[in-house]
Enzyme design. Structure first.
Site, mmCIF file in Angstrom:
data_model
loop_
_atom_site.group_PDB
_atom_site.id
_atom_site.type_symbol
_atom_site.label_atom_id
_atom_site.label_comp_id
_atom_site.label_asym_id
_atom_site.label_seq_id
_atom_site.Cartn_x
_atom_site.Cartn_y
_atom_site.Cartn_z
ATOM 1 C CD GLU A 1 -2.112 -1.679 2.748
ATOM 2 O OE1 GLU A 1 -3.983 -1.863 2.564
ATOM 3 O OE2 GLU A 1 -2.102 -1.370 3.756
ATOM 4 N N GLY B 1 -11.637 -5.154 4.229
ATOM 5 C CA GLY B 1 -12.886 -6.255 3.849
ATOM 6 C C GLY B 1 -14.274 -6.208 3.964
ATOM 7 C CB ILE C 1 -12.761 -10.799 8.536
ATOM 8 C CG1 ILE C 1 -12.975 -10.119 9.350
ATOM 9 C CG2 ILE C 1 -14.447 -12.104 8.517
ATOM 10 C CD1 ILE C 1 -12.788 -10.685 11.520
ATOM 11 C CG MET D 1 -6.600 -6.889 10.622
ATOM 12 S SD MET D 1 -5.758 -7.898 9.925
ATOM 13 C CE MET D 1 -4.507 -8.318 11.109
ATOM 14 C CD GLU D 2 -3.839 -2.214 9.875
ATOM 15 O OE1 GLU D 2 -3.033 -3.520 10.529
ATOM 16 O OE2 GLU D 2 -4.780 -1.993 9.539
ATOM 17 C CG ASP E 1 -11.148 -8.975 1.632
ATOM 18 O OD1 ASP E 1 -12.160 -9.716 2.229
ATOM 19 O OD2 ASP E 1 -10.209 -8.330 2.022
#
Length: 232
Positions: free
Chosen positions: A12, A78, A153, A174-175, A198
């Site tokens: 990223e 996601g 996930i 996640m952040e 996703d």
């Protein structure tokens, strides 16, 4: 003005180097931040690593040593909502922790860490300016709650559990909540932009690998154009 861009993954971060010439590098905590000048502003670009601890630790290391005026976070997420599809952009209005379950510890709600806000709301003139930029460019995006946890996930069962507790959540990652929590305590405005890589289901592993670079480039392009065209 001093602006920090923080991203979790190298895939990223790499796209920003296509736009900015090589700058000074400096370690803050365990993260190397690159220092550029953009439109007369000091820009710090840092690869923080994946997960809540890495995000919080490395952003804190920067904010404790530099007087940063604005934090911008980008990256992938996601989907948790059928209307939010792969490659869509999400402009979070607030963050919560989907893996914080403390309702039995006191007067807390799902997603709340004790003695912390229930949700970390992103509400600042800088965010309003970024939203206006997206609207002016005709860029489509979703707005709403984004939830954060330390697990990738990748099953419908995991998604269903999160949606049960957070039916209004658009996506998971996640952040973000960790970045938002640190920014809240340092009283620094945060702009967040996530691109969907996703659907958070059984195909998430394959989808993430295929789409993370593509959506990372998309998010980076939006941020770079905003910085190059805006006056703060």
């Amino acid at each position: 003005m001093k602006i920090a861009i923080v991203v979790p993954m190298a895939e990223e971060a790499e796209f920003y180097h296509q736009y900015f010439s090589s700058g000074k590098k400096e370690m803050f905590g365990s993260t190397e931040f690159e220092h550029f000048s953009v439109q007369g502003n000091d820009l710090y670009l840092g690869l923080t690593g994946i997960g809540k601890v890495q995000a919080a630790m490395n952003l804190t290391s920067l904010l404790a040593k530099e007087k940063i005026d604005l934090v911008i976070m980008t990256g992938s997420a996601g989907s948790l909502n059928a209307k939010v599809r792969k490659e869509d952009l999400v402009l979070p209005t607030e963050f919560a922790y989907h893996d914080a379950h403390n309702t039995s510890a006191g007067n807390y709600v799902e997603g709340q860490i004790p003695q912390e806000p229930a949700r970390f709301v992103l509400d600042s003139p800088a965010r309003d300016q970024f939203k206006a930029f997206l609207d002016q460019k005709g860029i489509q995006y979703h707005q709403g709650l984004v939830v954060t946890g330390d697990s990738f996930i990748s099953s419908q069962a995991q998604k269903d559990e999160i949606i049960k507790n957070f039916p209004d959540a658009l996506c998971c990652e996640m952040e973000g909540a960790a970045f938002a929590q640190v920014a809240y305590h340092f009283n620094v405005p945060l702009i967040a932009l996530r691109a969907i890589s996703d659907n958070g289901d059984e195909n998430a592993d394959d989808d993430f690998a295929a789409f993370v670079k593509k959506v990372g480039a998309k998010a980076a392009d939006m941020i770079v154009n905003f910085l190059q065209e805006s006056e703060f």
